[in-house]
Write a protein that holds these residues in place. Structure first.
Motif, PDB file in Angstrom:
ATOM      1  N   VAL A   1       0.844  -1.196   0.000  1.00 31.53           N
ATOM      2  CA  VAL A   1       0.000   0.000   0.000  1.00 31.53           C
ATOM      3  C   VAL A   1       0.880   1.246   0.000  1.00 31.53           C
ATOM      4  O   VAL A   1       1.836   1.338   0.776  1.00 31.53           O
ATOM      5  N   SER A   2       0.560   2.208  -0.859  1.00 30.36           N
ATOM      6  CA  SER A   2       1.357   3.437  -0.932  1.00 30.36           C
ATOM      7  C   SER A   2       0.702   4.610  -0.202  1.00 30.36           C
ATOM      8  O   SER A   2       1.369   5.572   0.159  1.00 30.36           O
ATOM      9  N   LYS A   3      -0.625   4.510   0.045  1.00 25.84           N
ATOM     10  CA  LYS A   3      -1.311   5.588   0.764  1.00 25.84           C
ATOM     11  C   LYS A   3      -2.618   5.067   1.354  1.00 25.84           C
ATOM     12  O   LYS A   3      -3.271   4.199   0.782  1.00 25.84           O
ATOM     13  N   VAL A   4      -2.963   5.627   2.515  1.00 25.40           N
ATOM     14  CA  VAL A   4      -4.228   5.298   3.172  1.00 25.40           C
ATOM     15  C   VAL A   4      -5.050   6.577   3.305  1.00 25.40           C
ATOM     16  O   VAL A   4      -4.566   7.590   3.812  1.00 25.40           O
ATOM     17  N   TRP A   5      -6.279   6.515   2.850  1.00 25.27           N
ATOM     18  CA  TRP A   5      -7.191   7.648   2.941  1.00 25.27           C
ATOM     19  C   TRP A   5      -8.281   7.319   3.956  1.00 25.27           C
ATOM     20  O   TRP A   5      -9.084   6.419   3.736  1.00 25.27           O
ATOM     21  N   ILE A   6      -8.319   8.029   5.062  1.00 27.61           N
ATOM     22  CA  ILE A   6      -9.353   7.848   6.079  1.00 27.61           C
ATOM     23  C   ILE A   6     -10.348   8.994   5.954  1.00 27.61           C
ATOM     24  O   ILE A   6      -9.951  10.153   5.833  1.00 27.61           O
ATOM     25  N   HIS A   7     -11.642   8.682   5.984  1.00 32.06           N
ATOM     26  CA  HIS A   7     -12.617   9.768   5.914  1.00 32.06           C
ATOM     27  C   HIS A   7     -12.415  10.710   7.103  1.00 32.06           C
ATOM     28  O   HIS A   7     -12.265  10.266   8.244  1.00 32.06           O
ATOM     29  N   ASP A   8     -12.382  12.007   6.826  1.00 30.27           N
ATOM     30  CA  ASP A   8     -12.014  12.960   7.873  1.00 30.27           C
ATOM     31  C   ASP A   8     -13.062  13.100   8.985  1.00 30.27           C
ATOM     32  O   ASP A   8     -12.786  13.692  10.032  1.00 30.27           O
ATOM     33  N   LYS A   9     -14.263  12.529   8.789  1.00 25.41           N
ATOM     34  CA  LYS A   9     -15.289  12.594   9.836  1.00 25.41           C
ATOM     35  C   LYS A   9     -15.520  11.234  10.501  1.00 25.41           C
ATOM     36  O   LYS A   9     -16.517  11.036  11.191  1.00 25.41           O
ATOM     37  N   TYR A  10     -14.578  10.339  10.324  1.00 29.42           N
ATOM     38  CA  TYR A  10     -14.666   9.032  10.978  1.00 29.42           C
ATOM     39  C   TYR A  10     -14.672   9.215  12.487  1.00 29.42           C
ATOM     40  O   TYR A  10     -13.835   9.922  13.053  1.00 29.42           O
ATOM     41  N   ASP A  11     -15.645   8.580  13.162  1.00 27.40           N
ATOM     42  CA  ASP A  11     -15.814   8.713  14.607  1.00 27.40           C
ATOM     43  C   ASP A  11     -15.746   7.330  15.245  1.00 27.40           C
ATOM     44  O   ASP A  11     -16.596   6.477  14.979  1.00 27.40           O
ATOM     45  N   THR A  12     -14.745   7.110  16.078  1.00 29.46           N
ATOM     46  CA  THR A  12     -14.564   5.787  16.698  1.00 29.46           C
ATOM     47  C   THR A  12     -15.660   5.467  17.713  1.00 29.46           C
ATOM     48  O   THR A  12     -15.882   4.300  18.030  1.00 29.46           O
ATOM     49  N   SER A  13     -16.345   6.493  18.234  1.00 32.72           N
ATOM     50  CA  SER A  13     -17.344   6.254  19.278  1.00 32.72           C
ATOM     51  C   SER A  13     -18.584   5.540  18.756  1.00 32.72           C
ATOM     52  O   SER A  13     -19.158   4.690  19.442  1.00 32.72           O
ATOM     53  N   ASP A  14     -19.012   5.859  17.547  1.00 33.96           N
ATOM     54  CA  ASP A  14     -20.191   5.208  16.980  1.00 33.96           C
ATOM     55  C   ASP A  14     -19.922   4.613  15.599  1.00 33.96           C
ATOM     56  O   ASP A  14     -20.836   4.140  14.929  1.00 33.96           O
ATOM     57  N   LEU A  15     -18.656   4.644  15.190  1.00 34.02           N
ATOM     58  CA  LEU A  15     -18.224   4.118  13.888  1.00 34.02           C
ATOM     59  C   LEU A  15     -18.899   4.824  12.706  1.00 34.02           C
ATOM     60  O   LEU A  15     -18.985   4.272  11.609  1.00 34.02           O
TER      61      LEU A  15
ATOM     62  N   LEU B   1     -15.024   4.522   6.922  1.00 32.10           N
ATOM     63  CA  LEU B   1     -14.629   4.253   5.543  1.00 32.10           C
ATOM     64  C   LEU B   1     -13.178   4.642   5.309  1.00 32.10           C
ATOM     65  O   LEU B   1     -12.722   5.687   5.773  1.00 32.10           O
ATOM     66  N   ALA B   2     -12.464   3.794   4.591  1.00 31.98           N
ATOM     67  CA  ALA B   2     -11.077   4.078   4.212  1.00 31.98           C
ATOM     68  C   ALA B   2     -10.830   3.545   2.809  1.00 31.98           C
ATOM     69  O   ALA B   2     -11.479   2.599   2.364  1.00 31.98           O
ATOM     70  N   ILE B   3      -9.903   4.179   2.121  1.00 28.36           N
ATOM     71  CA  ILE B   3      -9.499   3.723   0.790  1.00 28.36           C
ATOM     72  C   ILE B   3      -7.987   3.519   0.801  1.00 28.36           C
ATOM     73  O   ILE B   3      -7.244   4.378   1.287  1.00 28.36           O
ATOM     74  N   LEU B   4      -7.549   2.377   0.295  1.00 24.17           N
ATOM     75  CA  LEU B   4      -6.127   2.072   0.213  1.00 24.17           C
ATOM     76  C   LEU B   4      -5.675   2.202  -1.236  1.00 24.17           C
ATOM     77  O   LEU B   4      -6.298   1.636  -2.137  1.00 24.17           O
ATOM     78  N   THR B   5      -4.618   2.967  -1.446  1.00 23.89           N
ATOM     79  CA  THR B   5      -4.014   3.050  -2.777  1.00 23.89           C
ATOM     80  C   THR B   5      -2.893   2.030  -2.853  1.00 23.89           C
ATOM     81  O   THR B   5      -1.964   2.052  -2.028  1.00 23.89           O
ATOM     82  N   LEU B   6      -2.983   1.113  -3.800  1.00 19.57           N
ATOM     83  CA  LEU B   6      -1.955   0.093  -3.956  1.00 19.57           C
ATOM     84  C   LEU B   6      -0.708   0.683  -4.610  1.00 19.57           C
ATOM     85  O   LEU B   6      -0.796   1.622  -5.414  1.00 19.57           O
ATOM     86  N   SER B   7       0.438   0.139  -4.279  1.00 20.89           N
ATOM     87  CA  SER B   7       1.705   0.645  -4.820  1.00 20.89           C
ATOM     88  C   SER B   7       1.786   0.468  -6.331  1.00 20.89           C
ATOM     89  O   SER B   7       2.358   1.299  -7.034  1.00 20.89           O
ATOM     90  N   LYS B   8       1.183  -0.616  -6.819  1.00 21.26           N
ATOM     91  CA  LYS B   8       1.184  -0.881  -8.256  1.00 21.26           C
ATOM     92  C   LYS B   8      -0.222  -1.279  -8.699  1.00 21.26           C
ATOM     93  O   LYS B   8      -0.955  -1.922  -7.939  1.00 21.26           O
TER      94      LYS B   8
END
Length: 298
Positions: A112-126, A130-137
């Motif tokens: 994985v070359s980059k991880v994108w986490i949604h900026d409003k992700y809340d661990t208290s209620d989930l 959402l996250a998106i992984l950019t693969l290296s290739k």
């Protein structure tokens, strides 16, 4: 002559777009609770993700994910964030595609070359889990590795499918075989009613008091589903995996992402699985995975 050349170019462009947007088709010849075994590579977009807390001792957190274009995997944010709230280092993330057995991994993982986490992700209620992984290739599409369709709709849902390599019950081990389970879509009211019933039962409150009890509603970023007959659902280890709708055209659409629940699978049957709604993140996903294929329902 110019008109003919222009028409030819337009036709070539149209054909290229159509070919580039092939998605959601079953491949070549289960957290899943009360599920059944999936034939190999039925869902060629299914990813198996290992997030290592320590590569030296081999300990890792396992999750699912879905390939949405040649460079991107969509999964749950909590799959790539550790207990301290920090994103796992890129070197500690392995993404497997075209996998059949979870324990007998012989193929080389995608880095994985980059991880994108949604900026409003809340661990208290989930919420916004959402996250998106950019693969290296970029990966090459084959009969065993191909993307799922993303939906330009969220209406008319009834029967959905979940698949993963998670636990088969609350206290059971993880499955080596990919499992699937059919689940029923629940309206927001049905889901909130189940949540209230569960919390009242947990607190020993009589059903006669239901109209007077207020319970925090399920996050708007979630949809709910469970098999109403068997109570089959996703389970621990299936997080990040796909909640799928199959259209009349045979294509599968990624309607949701396994997020969690308010109790472990199988411990209490009157609960539902929570799934991050894909459709409402269309702009966010499009800004990252530009080649992902969004389609209307057929």
């Amino acid at each position: 002559m110019k008109f003919f050349v222009l028409l030819f170019l337009l036709l070539v462009t149209a054909i290229s777009i159509t070919l580039a947007c092939e998605c959601g088709l079953e491949g070549s010849t289960s957290r899943i609770y009360r599920g059944s075994k999936v034939r190999p590579n039925k869902y060629p977009w299914l990813a198996y993700i290992r997030s290592y807390s320590d590569r030296k001792n081999g300990s890792y957190h396992r999750c699912g994910g879905s390939l949405i274009d040649e460079r991107h995997i969509i999964t749950a944010a909590h799959c790539v964030v550790n207990a301290n709230g920090k994103v796992y280092s890129l070197s500690n993330l392995d993404v497997f595609l075209g996998l059949v057995k979870a324990f007998n991994v012989s193929s080389k993982p995608n880095s994985v070359s980059k991880v994108w986490i949604h900026d409003k992700y809340d661990t208290s209620d989930l919420s916004n889990d959402l996250a998106i992984l950019t693969l290296s290739k970029p990966v090459k599409y084959t009969q065993t590795v191909a993307p799922v369709c993303l939906p330009n709709f969220e209406n008319g849902l009834s029967t959905l499918m979940v698949a993963g390599w998670g636990r088969t019950a609350a206290n059971a081990g993880f499955t080596n075989d990919l499992l699937e389970v059919e689940v029923d879509y629940l309206t927001k009211k049905e889901c909130n009613d189940l949540k209230k019933d569960y919390e009242m039962k947990l607190d020993g409150i009589s059903d006669s008091m239901k109209s007077q009890v207020e319970v925090e509603s399920v996050a708007e970023t979630h949809m709910c589903a469970i098999n109403k007959k068997t109570k089959g659902d996703s389970c621990s280890g299936d997080s990040g995996g796909p909640l799928m709708y199959q259209g009349d055209n045979g294509r599968y659409y990624l309607m949701g992402i396994v997020s969690g629940s308010w109790a472990d699978c199988g411990e209490v049957e009157e609960i539902a699985g929570l799934y991050t709604r894909t459709f409402i993140y269309k702009n966010f996903i499009k800004s990252i995975a530009t080649n992902a294929c969004w389609q209307t329902k057929h």
